[in-house]
Design a protein around this motif. Structure first.
Motif, PDB file in Angstrom:
ATOM      1  N   TYR A  64      41.968  46.654  34.556  1.00  0.00           N
ATOM      2  CA  TYR A  64      41.063  46.047  33.578  1.00  0.00           C
ATOM      3  C   TYR A  64      41.021  44.564  33.809  1.00  0.00           C
ATOM      4  N   CYS A  65      39.861  44.121  34.201  1.00  0.00           N
ATOM      5  CA  CYS A  65      39.734  42.691  34.503  1.00  0.00           C
ATOM      6  C   CYS A  65      39.824  41.860  33.240  1.00  0.00           C
ATOM      7  N   GLY A  66      39.214  42.387  32.137  1.00  0.00           N
ATOM      8  CA  GLY A  66      39.200  41.590  30.917  1.00  0.00           C
ATOM      9  C   GLY A  66      40.559  41.414  30.308  1.00  0.00           C
ATOM     10  N   ALA A  67      41.530  42.290  30.568  1.00  0.00           N
ATOM     11  CA  ALA A  67      42.838  42.200  29.958  1.00  0.00           C
ATOM     12  C   ALA A  67      43.593  40.967  30.374  1.00  0.00           C
ATOM     13  N   ILE A  68      43.250  40.422  31.483  1.00  0.00           N
ATOM     14  CA  ILE A  68      43.994  39.248  31.953  1.00  0.00           C
ATOM     15  C   ILE A  68      43.018  38.200  32.417  1.00  0.00           C
ATOM     16  N   SER A  69      41.940  38.068  31.700  1.00  0.00           N
ATOM     17  CA  SER A  69      40.863  37.187  32.142  1.00  0.00           C
ATOM     18  C   SER A  69      41.244  35.734  32.152  1.00  0.00           C
ATOM     19  N   SER A  70      42.222  35.326  31.324  1.00  0.00           N
ATOM     20  CA  SER A  70      42.579  33.910  31.318  1.00  0.00           C
ATOM     21  C   SER A  70      44.071  33.699  31.390  1.00  0.00           C
ATOM     22  N   ASN A  71      44.806  34.714  31.657  1.00  0.00           N
ATOM     23  CA  ASN A  71      46.252  34.588  31.662  1.00  0.00           C
ATOM     24  C   ASN A  71      46.781  33.816  32.860  1.00  0.00           C
ATOM     25  N   PHE A  72      45.935  33.655  33.901  1.00  0.00           N
ATOM     26  CA  PHE A  72      46.424  33.002  35.121  1.00  0.00           C
ATOM     27  C   PHE A  72      46.422  31.503  35.023  1.00  0.00           C
ATOM     28  N   VAL A  73      45.645  30.925  34.047  1.00  0.00           N
ATOM     29  CA  VAL A  73      45.324  29.490  34.090  1.00  0.00           C
ATOM     30  C   VAL A  73      46.559  28.668  33.748  1.00  0.00           C
ATOM     31  N   LEU A  74      46.817  27.631  34.483  1.00  0.00           N
ATOM     32  CA  LEU A  74      47.878  26.679  34.161  1.00  0.00           C
ATOM     33  C   LEU A  74      47.369  25.807  33.024  1.00  0.00           C
ATOM     34  N   ARG A  75      47.929  25.995  31.849  1.00  0.00           N
ATOM     35  CA  ARG A  75      47.353  25.357  30.677  1.00  0.00           C
ATOM     36  C   ARG A  75      47.737  23.897  30.636  1.00  0.00           C
ATOM     37  N   PRO A  76      46.799  23.078  30.147  1.00  0.00           N
ATOM     38  CA  PRO A  76      47.106  21.661  29.996  1.00  0.00           C
ATOM     39  C   PRO A  76      48.105  21.436  28.869  1.00  0.00           C
ATOM     40  N   LYS A 181      45.767  29.566  47.535  1.00  0.00           N
ATOM     41  CA  LYS A 181      45.616  28.121  47.415  1.00  0.00           C
ATOM     42  C   LYS A 181      44.201  27.806  46.933  1.00  0.00           C
ATOM     43  N   VAL A 182      44.123  26.974  45.873  1.00  0.00           N
ATOM     44  CA  VAL A 182      42.836  26.633  45.272  1.00  0.00           C
ATOM     45  C   VAL A 182      42.537  25.183  45.597  1.00  0.00           C
ATOM     46  N   VAL A 183      41.365  24.908  46.174  1.00  0.00           N
ATOM     47  CA  VAL A 183      40.987  23.566  46.607  1.00  0.00           C
ATOM     48  C   VAL A 183      39.623  23.245  45.998  1.00  0.00           C
ATOM     49  N   GLY A 184      39.509  22.039  45.399  1.00  0.00           N
ATOM     50  CA  GLY A 184      38.208  21.560  44.913  1.00  0.00           C
ATOM     51  C   GLY A 184      37.851  22.034  43.514  1.00  0.00           C
ATOM     52  N   ILE A 185      38.775  22.639  42.696  1.00  0.00           N
ATOM     53  CA  ILE A 185      38.494  23.140  41.345  1.00  0.00           C
ATOM     54  C   ILE A 185      39.462  22.467  40.372  1.00  0.00           C
ATOM     55  N   ASP A 186      38.966  21.961  39.265  1.00  0.00           N
ATOM     56  CA  ASP A 186      39.789  21.325  38.235  1.00  0.00           C
ATOM     57  C   ASP A 186      40.295  22.419  37.282  1.00  0.00           C
ATOM     58  N   VAL A 187      41.613  22.579  37.246  1.00  0.00           N
ATOM     59  CA  VAL A 187      42.194  23.656  36.431  1.00  0.00           C
ATOM     60  C   VAL A 187      41.935  23.436  34.952  1.00  0.00           C
ATOM     61  N   VAL A 188      41.815  22.181  34.527  1.00  0.00           N
ATOM     62  CA  VAL A 188      41.539  21.918  33.105  1.00  0.00           C
ATOM     63  C   VAL A 188      40.156  22.429  32.751  1.00  0.00           C
ATOM     64  N   GLU A 189      39.181  22.145  33.594  1.00  0.00           N
ATOM     65  CA  GLU A 189      37.832  22.635  33.359  1.00  0.00           C
ATOM     66  C   GLU A 189      37.802  24.155  33.341  1.00  0.00           C
ATOM     67  N   MET A 190      38.564  24.789  34.257  1.00  0.00           N
ATOM     68  CA  MET A 190      38.619  26.250  34.273  1.00  0.00           C
ATOM     69  C   MET A 190      39.195  26.796  32.963  1.00  0.00           C
ATOM     70  N   ALA A 191      40.216  26.103  32.420  1.00  0.00           N
ATOM     71  CA  ALA A 191      40.812  26.557  31.153  1.00  0.00           C
ATOM     72  C   ALA A 191      39.813  26.428  30.011  1.00  0.00           C
ATOM     73  N   LEU A 192      39.104  25.309  29.976  1.00  0.00           N
ATOM     74  CA  LEU A 192      38.109  25.126  28.934  1.00  0.00           C
ATOM     75  C   LEU A 192      36.995  26.156  29.053  1.00  0.00           C
ATOM     76  N   TRP A 193      36.564  26.419  30.303  1.00  0.00           N
ATOM     77  CA  TRP A 193      35.482  27.401  30.499  1.00  0.00           C
ATOM     78  C   TRP A 193      35.949  28.787  30.094  1.00  0.00           C
TER      79      TRP A 193
END
Length: 921
Positions: A64-76, A181-193
Motif C-alpha cells: 500500500y503506497c498510501g500507508a507510508i506516503s510521508s513516513n520517509f521524509v526527514l522532518r525539519p 541518493k537524492v540530488v537537487g530536491i529540498d527535503v523541507v519543500e518535500m515535507a511541506l508538499w
C-alpha cells in the motif's frame, strides 16, 4: 489541485493489461516525456527526440503506497511526528519492486519497453538546468555502459514530479530498507508538499470468500499523521526558553536518564496499541495469503511434475539429435572419403599406353612425341606422390609407397633405355660423317665444316634430354661424355684435313730468318718476298673454326641442359670484326624447348652457387669436346713461322682480335685455345728475337770493325718490316722486341769500340749517327724507337766531343796545357803572382806562343787532314769540322782572356784574327 495522470484509472487499467501475466500489481502509473541529455554540459539542457512514455511502479506482493506516503521524509525541526513501526512482513515470498517504462504502439496500445529493478536504484537527480524543475534522471548501478547518459524524464508539473518521486522513495524505504541518493530536491519543500497534498490511494484487497473489494484508506486510518503545522515565531521563542530550562537540568544525569526511559516506554506502548488496533485487517490479509500459498503450492507441485516430464522429453530429443548429427557427419565424411580415394586412385593409375612406351617403346623420330608425353606424365606422377603435392596423411599409405616404387622402377628402366639409345645414336651419327670423305677438305678444295644436319638430328632428342634431366640428373654425365667423345673425333678430323689442305694450297716464298748476321752482308736481300698469304691462311683458319667451335660449344651447352646464365653474347658472332658467313640459321642454337624447371623458387645465393657448379661442369665437358684440336692450329702457326718469322706479329694481332670477341660462358674453352695460340705465337716470335740478338752479339767476335756496323742499317729495315705487320694489339709484342734489339745493339757497339781505344770514339759516333739517320722516320711515329733515338743522339754528342778534343790537342797541346796550368794556379794564388812561377814567366809564354802559333794555318790544315783520315762516313765530315772549329775558337778565346788578365803587356793574335783564319780555310 489539477487532476494528475496518477489518478487516471483508465491509464492504470491499460498498464495492468500491458503487464498481464506477470503476477505484478500496478502501484502507480503516470505519463512522462522521455528525453536524452548530454553528460558533462552544465550550461545547457539538451533533449533529443522527446518521446511520450508511461512510468509504472509495480510490485510482486501486496503493498500500500498510501500507508507510508510521508513516513520517509526527514522532518525539519519542531515538527512532531508519532512514530509507527513499519508494516509487519507476512510469511511468504519477499516483495519485489519494479519501475516499468511503457510506450505506445502504432495502434495507441501500451506495450512494455523497459524494466528496471528498484533495488538497483542508486541516485535520483533533478536536472538543475531545467527552470521548471520537472525533469529528473534515475541512476541504476547495474547498467552495462555507465558512459551513456541515462534517459531524462519530464513531468507535466511539480506536483506530478513530487508524487512519483515520493512513491519511489517510499517503496525503496519499505521494501528495500534503504533510500537512494537524492540530488537537487529540498527535503523541507518535500515535507511541506507531503503535508499539503494528502493523496487518497485506492488499493485492492483480496478476500477468499467474497472476492476483490475496493476500499478507500486515508492517512489518519493508517496512523501516520503530522499533528501540527510548523510552529509560529512566538511558540518557537517559548520552546527555546523551555529548552533552556532543560539544558540547565541536563547536568543531573540519572534524572535525565530516567526521564528518557519513561518516554521510550510510552512510545513503545503507543506502537503496540497501533498494532493491536490493526489486528483484524492483518488477520484478513494473512487468511488471503494462506489460501494463495496453498494454490501456489499445488501449482508448484504440478509444475514440478511437468518439469520432470519435459526434462525427460528434452533428454530424449537431445539424444535423437546427437545420433542424427553423428549419422549426418558420418555420411558427409564417407562421401568426402570416397571422393578423396577416387582422386588418389586416379593418381595411382598408370595408363597402359604410357607404361608400354616407358618400358619397351621405340625411340625413333616418329615416336618422340609419345615418348615426351610419357616422360611428362611420369615426372608429374612422381611429383604428385611427394609431400608438397600429396597430403602428408597419404604419404605412408602402403598403396602409395608401392605405387611410388613402381614409378621409380619405370623411371629407372626408361632412363637406362634412353641413355643407351642416345649413346649409340651419337656414335652412329659421327661414324657416318667420318666415313663420308665429302664432308672434309680434299686436295685442291677447302671444305668448310657444316654441322647443320648433325644438329638438326640431335634437336629431335633435345626435349627428351630435358626430361631425362628432370627424372635423373646423374644420367646426363655419361651422355655428355659419349657426345663429347664422338664429336671430338669429327672436329679433329675436320681441323686436320682443313689445316693440311690450307698449308698445301698456300704459295709463299720463304723469307730469311737471319736478319742481323754480319757474315750475310753481301748476300742478304733486304727486299724480302711478300708473305701476306701466310697471315691470310692463318686468318682463314680462325675465321672458319673459331665460330664453329663457339657454335658447337653453345649448342652443346643448350643440348645437354647446362644451366648457365648466358651462352652467346647478344649480337656477338665471336670472330672479331669479320661477320660469320655460313648457311646456318640465325637462331641455330635455339633448340625450341623450354626449361621445365623454371618454377624453382631458389634464392639468388642458391642460383649463383648452382650456376657456378654448372659452369665448372660445362668447362670440363668442353675440354673433352674440343681437346686435341689445338694441335692443328699449332701446326699452322709453326708452318707460318718457318716461312716468315715476322708474320708472328700479324698472327698475334689476329688472335688477339678473336680473343677479345669471346665473352660467352660457353666459349670458355675457345678462349683457352686462343690464349694458347697467342702464347705459342709469342714464344715463336721470342725465339726469332733471341736468334737475332745472338746474331748481333756475334759481331763482336769479328776482326777489328771499321765504319758503320752491318746490323745498324739492317735493324732499320727489320723495324720497317715489323711496323708493316702490326695489327691490333701487336704493338706491345713489337715494342718488347725493339727494346731487346736496341739494348743488345748498343751494348755490342760499346764492346766493339773498346777493342781499339784509339778509334773508339770514331766507331761510336759513326754508328750512332747511322742509327739516327736510318730510324729518323720511324722514331717520329713509334714512341719506343723515339726513346732509343734520343739515347743514340746523346751518345753521339758525347763521342763527338771526346774525338774533337783529341784532334785539337794533337796540334795545339802546348798552348792549351799552358792555359790549364794558369787556371789551376788561380785557385791558390793571385793573378799577379802567376808570372813569377816556374815555367809560367813571360819568357816561357813567348816561347810557347812561338812554338804553337808559328805557322798556325799549317797546324789547322793538319788537324783537318787527321780528322778526314779516320772518318769512313764522308757525310759526317762537314759537321764534325764545324764542331772542331767552334771548339778550337772557344778554347782559344778562353786562353786569350787568361793572357790579358795575367800578362797584360804581352800581345797575342786576337780571337777575330783566328776566326777569320779558320773561316778562310
Amino acid at each position: 489541485m489539477a487532476k494528475s495522470s496518477a489518478d487516471d484509472e483508465e491509464l492504470r487499467r491499460a498498464c495492468e493489461a500491458a503487464i498481464e501475466g506477470t503476477k505484478q500489481k500496478i502501484v502507480m502509473s503516470i505519463r512522462v516525456v522521455k528525453g536524452r541529455g548530454v553528460w558533462g554540459k552544465s550550461g545547457k539542457l539538451g533533449r533529443h527526440m522527446a518521446k511520450p512514455r508511461v512510468l509504472a511502479l509495480s510490485t510482486s506482493g501486496l503493498y500500500y503506497c498510501g500507508a507510508i506516503s510521508s513516513n520517509f521524509v526527514l522532518r525539519p525541526p519542531f515538527v512532531k511526528c508519532r512514530q509507527v513501526l513499519p508494516m509487519a512482513k507476512s510469511k511468504g515470498p519477499r516483495t519485489k519492486a519494479f519501475l516499468r517504462v511503457l510506450k505506445y504502439s502504432t495502434g495507441g496500445v501500451l506495450e512494455p519497453a523497459k524494466l528496471y529493478k528498484l533495488k538497483h536504484l542508486s541516485k535520483v537527480e533533478v536536472i538543475a538546468n531545467d527552470p521548471t524543475g520537472c525533469t529528473f534522471t534515475l541512476g541504476f548501478d547495474n547498467l552495462r555502459s555507465q558512459s551513456v547518459a541515462p534517459p531524462q524524464w519530464t513531468m507535466r508539473n511539480i506536483d506530478d514530479r513530487n508524487r512519483l518521486l515520493l512513491c519511489i522513495l517510499n517503496i525503496c524505504k519499505d521494501v528495500l530498507g534503504r533510500l537512494p541518493k537524492v540530488v537537487g530536491i529540498d527535503v523541507v519543500e518535500m515535507a511541506l508538499w507531503a503535508k499539503e497534498n494528502k493523496p487518497t490511494v485506492s488499493t485492492t484487497q483480496r478476500s477468499v470468500q467474497d472476492g476483490p473489494v475496493a476500499a478507500t484508506v486515508t492517512e489518519s486510518d493508517l496512523k501516520v499523521t503530522v499533528e501540527k503545522d510548523l510552529v509560529s515565531q512566538a511558540e518557537e521563542e517559548d520552546m527555546e526558553a523551555l529548552l533552556g530550562t532543560y539544558v540547565m537540568g541536563i547536568g543531573e544525569a540519572e534524572a535525565f536518564s530516567e526521564r528518557l526511559k519513561r518516554e521510550l516506554l510510552a512510545l513503545e506502548a503507543a506502537n503496540v496499541h497501533a498494532i493491536l488496533e490493526s489486528e483484524p485487517l492483518i488477520d484478513e490479509v494473512l487468511t488471503g495469503l494462506e489460501a494463495a500459498t496453498n494454490c501456489v503450492d499445488d501449482m508448484d507441485e504440478w509444475l514440478g511434475i511437468f518439469n520432470v516430464k519435459l526434462r525427460h522429453m528434452r533428454e530424449d530429443i537431445e539424444s535423437i539429435e546427437t545420433r542424427n548429427n553423428k549419422l549426418e557427419m558420418q555420411s558427409v565424411n564417407n562421401k568426402a572419403l570416397i571422393e578423396e580415394l577416387d582422386k588418389l586412385v586416379e593418381r595411382l593409375r598408370v595408363p597402359s599406353e604410357y607404361a608400354a612406351c616407358l618400358t619397351g617403346g621405340s625411340f625413333d623420330e616418329a615416336r618422340m612425341i609419345q615418348n615426351v608425353e610419357a616422360c611428362e606424365w611420369l615426372a608429374n606422377a612422381l611429383r604428385c606422390l611427394e609431400v608438397p603435392q600429396l597430403d602428408p596423411t597419404y604419404a605412408n599409405i602402403r598403396a602409395v609407397k608401392e605405387k611410388r616404387a613402381e614409378l621409380e622402377k619405370l623411371k629407372t628402366t626408361f632412363v637406362r633405355r634412353a641413355s643407351e639409345f642416345l649413346r649409340t645414336y651419337f656414335a652412329s651419327l659421327v661414324d657416318f660423317m667420318i666415313s663420308d670423305k665429302s664432308y672434309f677438305s680434299q686436295r685442291g678444295q677447302l671444305k668448310r665444316p657444316d654441322h647443320a644436319d648433325l644438329r638438326y638430328k640431335c634437336r629431335t632428342y633435345a626435349r627428351l634430354l630435358q626430361h631425362l634431366k628432370s627424372l635423373d640428373k646423374n644420367c646426363l654425365g655419361s651422355l655428355r661424355k659419349a657426345y663429347c667423345s664422338s664429336l671430338n673425333l669429327l672436329l679433329r678430323r675436320e681441323a686436320r684435313e682443313f689445316a693440311n689442305e690450307l698449308r698445301a694450297g698456300t704459295k709463299a716464298s720463304r723469307n730469311p730468318t737471319v736478319w742481323l748476321e754480319a757474315s750475310t752482308a753481301s748476300s742478304q736481300n733486304v727486299n724480302a718476298a711478300d708473305t701476306s698469304t701466310v697471315s691470310e691462311a692463318y686468318s682463314k683458319m680462325l675465321t672458319i673454326f673459331i665460330p664453329l667451335l663457339v657454335d658447337e660449344s653453345s649448342f652443346f651447352a643448350h643440348f645437354m641442359c647446362f644451366e648457365v646464365p648466358t651462352l652467346v653474347p647478344p649480337g656477338g658472332v665471336g670472330n672479331g670484326s669479320k661477320s660469320r658467313n655460313n648457311d646456318d640459321d640465325a637462331n641455330d642454337d635455339d633448340l625450341g624447348i623450354m626449361d621445365i624447371d623454371d618454377d624453382d623458387d631458389d634464392d639468388d645465393d642458391g642460383k649463383s652457387g648452382k650456376s657456378s657448379a654448372e659452369l665448372t661442369a660445362l668447362n670440363e665437358s668442353l675440354q673433352d669436346l674440343l681437346d686435341g684440336i689445338q694441335e692443328d692450329f699449332y701446326a699452322v702457326v709453326d708452318w707460318a713461322y718457318k716461312i716468315d718469322p715476322l708474320r708472328c706479329i700479324s698472327m698475334h694481332g689476329i688472335t688477339e682480335r678473336y680473343l677479345s670477341g669471346q665473352k660467352a660462358d660457353a666459349a670458355g674453352f675457345v678462349r683457352l685455345l686462343l690464349g694458347d695460340l697467342e702464347s705459342r705465337i709469342s714464344v715463336q716470335f721470342s725465339r726469332f728475337v733471341d736468334e737475332a740478338c745472338h746474331q748481333i752479339e756475334r759481331n763482336e767476335r769479328n776482326v777489328r770493325q771499321v765504319g758503320v756496323l752491318s746490323y745498324i742499317p739492317r735493324f732499320a729495315t727489320l723495324a720497317t718490316r715489323m711496323e708493316q705487320y702490326i695489327q691490333g694489339q701487336s704493338r706491345d709484342l713489337v715494342d718488347q722486341a725493339y727494346t731487346k734489339f736496341v739494348s743488345i745493339m748498343f751494348v755490342t757497339l760499346e764492346k766493339i769500340s773498346q777493342t781499339d781505344p784509339k778509334y773508339a770514339d770514331i766507331i761510336l759516333l759513326e754508328n750512332y749517327a747511322a742509327f739516327q739517320n736510318s730510324l729518323y722516320d720511324l722514331a717520329n711515329v713509334v714512341p719506343t724507337l723515339a726513346k732509343f733515338y734520343h739515347q743514340a743522339s746523346e751518345a753521339y754528342e758525347q763521342a763527338c766531343t771526346r774525338y774533337i778534343s783529341t784532334i785539337i790537342y794533337s796540334q795545339f797541346e802546348r798552348l792549351f796545357q799552358f792555359a790549364r796550368k794558369i787556371e789551376d794556379l788561380m785557385y791558390t794564388i793571385t793573378p799577379e803572382e802567376i808570372p813569377f812561377q816556374l815555367g809560367l814567366s813571360k819568357m816561357d809564354l813567348r816561347k810557347m806562343l812561338k812554338a804553337s802559333l808559328t805557322g798556325v794555318d799549317k797546324n789547322i790544315t793538319l788537324m783537318y787532314k787527321k780528322l778526314q783520315k779516320y772518318m769512313t762516313s764522308e757525310e759526317l765530315l762537314p759537321s764534325l769540322w764545324d764542331k772542331c772549329k767552334k771548339e778550337f775558337l772557344d778554347k782559344y778565346e778562353s786562353f786569350a782572356q787568361l793572357v790579358a788578365k795575367i800578362y797584360p803587356t804581352e800581345t797575342i793574335p786576337s780571337v777575330e784574327e783566328m776566326r777569320a783564319l779558320l773561316a778562310s780555310m
